[in-house]
Design a protein around this motif. Structure first.
Motif, PDB file in Angstrom:
ATOM      1  N   GLU A  88       0.840  -1.201   0.000  1.00 40.23           N
ATOM      2  CA  GLU A  88       0.000   0.000   0.000  1.00 40.23           C
ATOM      3  C   GLU A  88       0.876   1.251   0.000  1.00 40.23           C
ATOM      4  O   GLU A  88       2.051   1.212   0.399  1.00 40.23           O
ATOM      5  CB  GLU A  88      -0.929   0.021   1.216  1.00 40.23           C
ATOM      6  N   ALA A  89       0.255   2.375  -0.413  1.00 40.41           N
ATOM      7  CA  ALA A  89       0.956   3.664  -0.436  1.00 40.41           C
ATOM      8  C   ALA A  89      -0.030   4.778  -0.162  1.00 40.41           C
ATOM      9  O   ALA A  89      -1.243   4.622  -0.394  1.00 40.41           O
ATOM     10  CB  ALA A  89       1.636   3.889  -1.786  1.00 40.41           C
ATOM     11  N   VAL A  90       0.472   5.880   0.336  1.00 39.50           N
ATOM     12  CA  VAL A  90      -0.340   7.088   0.556  1.00 39.50           C
ATOM     13  C   VAL A  90       0.295   8.230  -0.223  1.00 39.50           C
ATOM     14  O   VAL A  90       1.499   8.467  -0.101  1.00 39.50           O
ATOM     15  CB  VAL A  90      -0.423   7.431   2.065  1.00 39.50           C
ATOM     16  N   ARG A  91      -0.513   8.881  -1.051  1.00 38.90           N
ATOM     17  CA  ARG A  91      -0.032  10.075  -1.761  1.00 38.90           C
ATOM     18  C   ARG A  91       0.292  11.141  -0.708  1.00 38.90           C
ATOM     19  O   ARG A  91      -0.534  11.458   0.148  1.00 38.90           O
ATOM     20  CB  ARG A  91      -1.111  10.594  -2.706  1.00 38.90           C
ATOM     21  N   ILE A  92       1.526  11.707  -0.769  1.00 45.33           N
ATOM     22  CA  ILE A  92       1.968  12.616   0.296  1.00 45.33           C
ATOM     23  C   ILE A  92       2.685  13.807  -0.307  1.00 45.33           C
ATOM     24  O   ILE A  92       3.234  13.725  -1.421  1.00 45.33           O
ATOM     25  CB  ILE A  92       2.885  11.868   1.302  1.00 45.33           C
ATOM     26  N   PHE A  93       2.665  14.910   0.429  1.00 48.92           N
ATOM     27  CA  PHE A  93       3.297  16.143  -0.034  1.00 48.92           C
ATOM     28  C   PHE A  93       4.274  16.653   1.028  1.00 48.92           C
ATOM     29  O   PHE A  93       4.185  16.299   2.202  1.00 48.92           O
ATOM     30  CB  PHE A  93       2.238  17.190  -0.351  1.00 48.92           C
ATOM     31  N   THR A  94       5.210  17.469   0.582  1.00 47.77           N
ATOM     32  CA  THR A  94       6.279  17.955   1.461  1.00 47.77           C
ATOM     33  C   THR A  94       5.696  18.572   2.735  1.00 47.77           C
ATOM     34  O   THR A  94       4.817  19.435   2.660  1.00 47.77           O
ATOM     35  CB  THR A  94       7.144  18.994   0.729  1.00 47.77           C
ATOM     36  N   GLY A  95       6.215  18.145   3.869  1.00 52.67           N
ATOM     37  CA  GLY A  95       5.786  18.672   5.162  1.00 52.67           C
ATOM     38  C   GLY A  95       4.650  17.913   5.803  1.00 52.67           C
ATOM     39  O   GLY A  95       4.329  18.150   6.977  1.00 52.67           O
ATOM     40  N   ALA A  96       4.037  17.006   5.072  1.00 54.22           N
ATOM     41  CA  ALA A  96       2.923  16.238   5.642  1.00 54.22           C
ATOM     42  C   ALA A  96       3.452  15.142   6.565  1.00 54.22           C
ATOM     43  O   ALA A  96       4.507  14.548   6.305  1.00 54.22           O
ATOM     44  CB  ALA A  96       2.090  15.627   4.535  1.00 54.22           C
ATOM     45  N   PRO A  97       2.722  14.821   7.633  1.00 57.32           N
ATOM     46  CA  PRO A  97       3.151  13.739   8.529  1.00 57.32           C
ATOM     47  C   PRO A  97       3.206  12.399   7.798  1.00 57.32           C
ATOM     48  O   PRO A  97       2.327  12.075   6.994  1.00 57.32           O
ATOM     49  CB  PRO A  97       2.067  13.733   9.618  1.00 57.32           C
ATOM     50  N   VAL A  98       4.239  11.638   8.070  1.00 56.84           N
ATOM     51  CA  VAL A  98       4.379  10.301   7.488  1.00 56.84           C
ATOM     52  C   VAL A  98       3.386   9.371   8.178  1.00 56.84           C
ATOM     53  O   VAL A  98       3.365   9.266   9.413  1.00 56.84           O
ATOM     54  CB  VAL A  98       5.822   9.778   7.647  1.00 56.84           C
TER      55      VAL A  98
END
Length: 406
Positions: A88-98
């Motif tokens: 699985e993966a989560v689309r993420i952007f700079t500064g967002a919590p992992v």
């Protein structure tokens, strides 16, 4: 006459730091911090992404290409509510919590949309920790990051903001009264007689004091009469330091010591073994420290650098150690010096090897403000220094540099 070092020591021994005051962060630039400050928040407060891409489990992308299901979306400022499981993966952007379960970021350039809510990782390594900024990477709550005595820069203000500090305790700005004396001077632009000159010292000293973090208070020009000098000196009440310019020598019209002595001036010393600046006065006027600077403009500015600058630093709780200067080579021959410490106005050039060459001006008259304005440095010569050849080593004090120079 006393030495420059002794004069500086006696001045600094008589001064005390200004009390602290609290200011908003937006007003803290250039102020002197009055206490150590610690971060009120950990930065970052939790692990966050350093890149735009996908939060994944590193073990799922060891072999490429790897096809993963996109189970959510994590923009900066909003955490994904859930956990990343196998494949699985989560689309993420700079500064967002992992998200929980993820331990690496695959950058978006190394992926392609596989359709049906899936992403394919086609390139690049993503071992555990890749592009993840761990909690506390920058600092942790309780870390002392700014110390008392620091002159706050724009970077410091930004750091304090990140530390979650909306205000800081800084030293109150010293109020510096500036009084010019003499019948011969008038303010720029005012009617001027043929036997008068334009006053420059007070304005130069006000700018110098302001650049060093003080609030200058211009008391104007006191003519050469006892009553006018007493009347205008009364305007210094409530200030923290008094600077007079002119009237400090030994002539019949040099009235500062004699006249102000009648209204509470106690003189510590008034002659220093230096050139220019020999007739400098130091004492207190009704308990307020007073520096009586010479009337010649170059003498006034040199004394400001050598004595007023460390005095204001002491009052602001900042460093007061004398400027050690920089090494340079002489660009001209110098004759032997006498018993006074000499401060020669000079230009500076950089040689082909990056060294400094300081060339003193041919004429060193203390009335020549144009030379002072175009000088890059002061060449410091110790008392009784022997004659020096061109190329000999010397010590220089820089004059440029905003608040650190004149």
């Amino acid at each position: 006459m006393i030495s420059v070092a002794e004069a500086r020591g006696r001045i600094l021994a008589a001064l005390r730091p200004m009390p602290p005051e609290q200011v908003g962060l937006g007003a803290a630039l250039g102020r002197v911090l009055a206490e150590d400050v610690a971060a009120r928040r950990t930065q970052p407060p939790l692990a966050v992404s350093a890149m735009d891409g996908y939060a994944v489990r590193a073990e799922d992308v060891r072999t490429l290409p790897a096809l993963l299901s996109v189970i959510g979306y994590a923009p900066a400022g909003r955490a994904f509510e859930g956990s990343v499981g196998p494949r699985e993966a989560v689309r993420i952007f700079t500064g967002a919590p992992v998200p929980d379960g993820a331990d690496a970021i695959v950058i978006q350039e190394n992926t392609r949309d596989a359709g049906d809510g899936r992403v394919e990782v086609v390139d690049g390594e993503a071992p555990s920790g890749r592009f993840v900024r761990p909690a506390g990477l920058d600092f942790s709550a309780g870390d002392v990051l700014l110390e008392a005595g620091r002159i706050l820069t724009a970077r410091d203000v930004g750091l304090a903001a990140g530390m979650n500090l909306p205000w800081l305790k800084v030293r109150r700005k010293p109020r510096v009264a500036i009084l010019a004396t003499g019948d011969e001077i008038v303010m720029p632009g005012e009617p001027i007689g043929r036997d008068q000159i334009v006053s420059s010292n007070a304005l130069a000293l006000a700018g110098f004091a302001a650049a060093l973090g003080a609030d200058p208070v211009d008391l104007g020009i006191a003519p050469d009469s006892a009553e006018s000098l007493k009347r205008m000196a009364a305007g210094a009440r409530g200030t923290d330091l008094v600077l007079t310019t002119g009237g400090a020598s030994v002539g019949d019209h040099d009235l500062v010591r004699s006249v102000l002595g009648e209204v509470g001036l106690e003189v510590d010393f008034w002659r220093i073994a230096m050139r220019p600046g020999k007739p400098l006065i130091f004492g207190s006027l009704d308990g307020t420290p007073l520096l009586g600077l010479p009337g010649n403009p170059v003498s006034s500015m040199v004394c400001a650098m050598i004595f007023v600058k460390p005095a204001l630093s002491a009052m602001l709780g900042a460093a007061t150690a004398p400027d050690a200067g920089e090494p340079a080579r002489l660009g001209a021959v110098l004759a032997a010096n006498d018993e006074r410490e000499d401060y020669l106005r000079a230009s500076v050039a950089v040689d082909t090897e990056g060294g400094l060459t300081a060339t003193p001006f041919d004429v060193q008259d203390s009335s020549m403000f144009a030379n002072m304005a175009r000088a890059d440095c002061l060449i410091v010569r110790e008392p009784f220094a022997p004659a020096a050849a061109k190329g000999a080593p010397v010590r220089i004090l820089r004059l440029q540099g905003g608040a650190v120079g004149i």
